[in-house]
Scaffold this motif. Structure first.
Motif, PDB file in Angstrom:
ATOM      1  N   ILE A  15     -59.839  26.023  36.646  1.00 50.54           N
ATOM      2  CA  ILE A  15     -61.072  26.819  36.657  1.00 50.54           C
ATOM      3  C   ILE A  15     -60.757  28.261  37.020  1.00 50.54           C
ATOM      4  O   ILE A  15     -61.275  29.197  36.406  1.00 50.54           O
ATOM      5  CB  ILE A  15     -62.087  26.224  37.658  1.00 50.54           C
ATOM      6  N   ARG A  16     -59.905  28.440  38.019  1.00 53.20           N
ATOM      7  CA  ARG A  16     -59.550  29.782  38.450  1.00 53.20           C
ATOM      8  C   ARG A  16     -58.824  30.548  37.350  1.00 53.20           C
ATOM      9  O   ARG A  16     -59.075  31.730  37.137  1.00 53.20           O
ATOM     10  CB  ARG A  16     -58.667  29.684  39.697  1.00 53.20           C
ATOM     11  N   THR A  17     -57.934  29.868  36.641  1.00 60.87           N
ATOM     12  CA  THR A  17     -57.206  30.515  35.543  1.00 60.87           C
ATOM     13  C   THR A  17     -58.149  30.920  34.420  1.00 60.87           C
ATOM     14  O   THR A  17     -58.037  32.025  33.868  1.00 60.87           O
ATOM     15  CB  THR A  17     -56.114  29.575  35.000  1.00 60.87           C
ATOM     16  N   ARG A  18     -59.089  30.036  34.090  1.00 61.96           N
ATOM     17  CA  ARG A  18     -60.060  30.369  33.037  1.00 61.96           C
ATOM     18  C   ARG A  18     -60.904  31.566  33.445  1.00 61.96           C
ATOM     19  O   ARG A  18     -61.182  32.456  32.630  1.00 61.96           O
ATOM     20  CB  ARG A  18     -60.954  29.166  32.730  1.00 61.96           C
ATOM     21  N   ALA A  19     -61.320  31.587  34.711  1.00 62.55           N
ATOM     22  CA  ALA A  19     -62.126  32.708  35.195  1.00 62.55           C
ATOM     23  C   ALA A  19     -61.328  34.006  35.139  1.00 62.55           C
ATOM     24  O   ALA A  19     -61.832  35.051  34.703  1.00 62.55           O
ATOM     25  CB  ALA A  19     -62.604  32.436  36.618  1.00 62.55           C
ATOM     26  N   ASN A  20     -60.068  33.948  35.567  1.00 55.32           N
ATOM     27  CA  ASN A  20     -59.202  35.124  35.556  1.00 55.32           C
ATOM     28  C   ASN A  20     -59.036  35.652  34.133  1.00 55.32           C
ATOM     29  O   ASN A  20     -59.175  36.856  33.879  1.00 55.32           O
ATOM     30  CB  ASN A  20     -57.841  34.768  36.142  1.00 55.32           C
ATOM     31  N   ASN A  21     -58.746  34.751  33.200  1.00 50.12           N
ATOM     32  CA  ASN A  21     -58.541  35.175  31.810  1.00 50.12           C
ATOM     33  C   ASN A  21     -59.809  35.754  31.211  1.00 50.12           C
ATOM     34  O   ASN A  21     -59.770  36.754  30.472  1.00 50.12           O
ATOM     35  CB  ASN A  21     -58.048  33.995  30.972  1.00 50.12           C
ATOM     36  N   ALA A  22     -60.948  35.120  31.518  1.00 57.64           N
ATOM     37  CA  ALA A  22     -62.214  35.604  30.965  1.00 57.64           C
ATOM     38  C   ALA A  22     -62.553  36.998  31.491  1.00 57.64           C
ATOM     39  O   ALA A  22     -62.944  37.892  30.729  1.00 57.64           O
ATOM     40  CB  ALA A  22     -63.342  34.628  31.296  1.00 57.64           C
ATOM     41  N   VAL A  23     -62.390  37.187  32.792  1.00 50.01           N
ATOM     42  CA  VAL A  23     -62.723  38.482  33.399  1.00 50.01           C
ATOM     43  C   VAL A  23     -61.807  39.578  32.874  1.00 50.01           C
ATOM     44  O   VAL A  23     -62.267  40.666  32.498  1.00 50.01           O
ATOM     45  CB  VAL A  23     -62.634  38.388  34.934  1.00 50.01           C
TER      46      VAL A  23
END
Length: 281
Positions: A15-23
């Motif tokens: 989840i954290r990786t997806r959030a980082n990539n999206a931001v």
């Protein structure tokens, strides 16, 4: 610092990786869009006329010069949205850790971990495990948490809690913050506008990642080996459907391999895994 990749920790990392990539993708996208709009500089046409096939373009129906100004400062608004998002993901994971401690027999301040507030979550883990988080990372987390609270509850203005916390900030924590964010919020005064930007996004991602890893390490000796072995089997059953119905030698081999891959720092023995399998059958 070796982490145990238990199911909830793997999920948190995803989840954290997806959030980082999206931001970061949104930040880069805003920059690219602002750069592209340089090609239309001086035009009196609206964006919907220049880019008619872009979805929702009419919601930003203005001239390119005005749109560029918005996109150029987009990190301020994205930061104000992203930091609470990142902190929320982290706080949910810390509640999971508290639940694991409770399940293992540790007594917490509240019987329901959902009611343990964000400002005491990490300290609660410290009390239960007898370990400590990095003071620098923890202090940065609380600065970000108070900045978020000001943004949500104080009209975006620095309140007394944030001002007090910044006044007690030590040099090491501030230096670490500046290394990540590129600036320090120490100079803000009561009533000033709380500002978020790319630097605060980076700081929130970095300190929550560090704290999550530290929580993982603190959990390892705080749970009994039997409790960990049971978690391994539960995790394996979820990831390897039907594994408990396989012949004993194959079942033991597959779960042992699963434990070696995800739970290596625990060095669980074949006997510990075998006993956990028998408890699960």
């Amino acid at each position: 610092m070796k982490t145990v990749r238990f199911a909830e920790y793997r999920q948190y990392e995803q989840i954290r990786t997806r959030a980082n990539n999206a931001v970061m993708g949104l930040l880069a996208g805003a920059g690219m869009a602002a750069h592209l709009l340089q090609l239309t500089e001086g035009s009196d046409r609206l964006l919907s006329e220049i880019f008619p096939n872009v979805p929702h373009i009419r919601r930003l129906d203005m001239k390119s010069v005005s749109a560029r100004a918005i996109l150029t400062s987009g990190d301020v608004h994205l930061g104000a949205m992203t930091v609470p998002y990142v902190l929320g993901i982290h706080e949910d994971f810390i509640k999971t850790c508290l639940g694991m401690l409770q399940r293992a027999g540790h007594t917490l301040s509240k019987p329901d971990v959902r009611y343990i507030k964000a400002w005491t979550q990490h300290e609660e883990i410290e009390r239960a495990t007898g370990g400590n988080f990095s003071p620098v990372e923890l202090q940065q987390f609380h600065i970000l948490r108070l900045m978020r609270n000001c943004s949500i509850h104080a009209g975006g203005l620095v309140d007394a809690d944030l001002a007090k916390h910044l006044a007690s900030w030590d040099v090491t924590s501030e230096a670490s913050w500046v290394a990540r964010a590129g600036r320090s919020p120490r100079s803000v005064q009561l009533g000033d506008q709380v500002e978020f930007g790319h630097g605060e996004i980076v700081a929130s991602l970095a300190c929550t990642k560090a704290l999550a890893r530290e929580a993982n390490v603190l959990l390892q000796p705080a749970l009994s080996r039997e409790a960990w072995a049971d978690l391994v089997v539960e995790d394996a059953v979820g990831e390897l459907p039907g594994v408990l119905k396989e012949p004993p030698p194959q079942r033991q081999r597959r779960i042992k391999g699963f434990a070696r891959f995800h739970y290596l720092p625990l060095t669980l023995t074949e006997t510990e895994i075998s006993d956990a399998i028998m408890r699960a059958i």
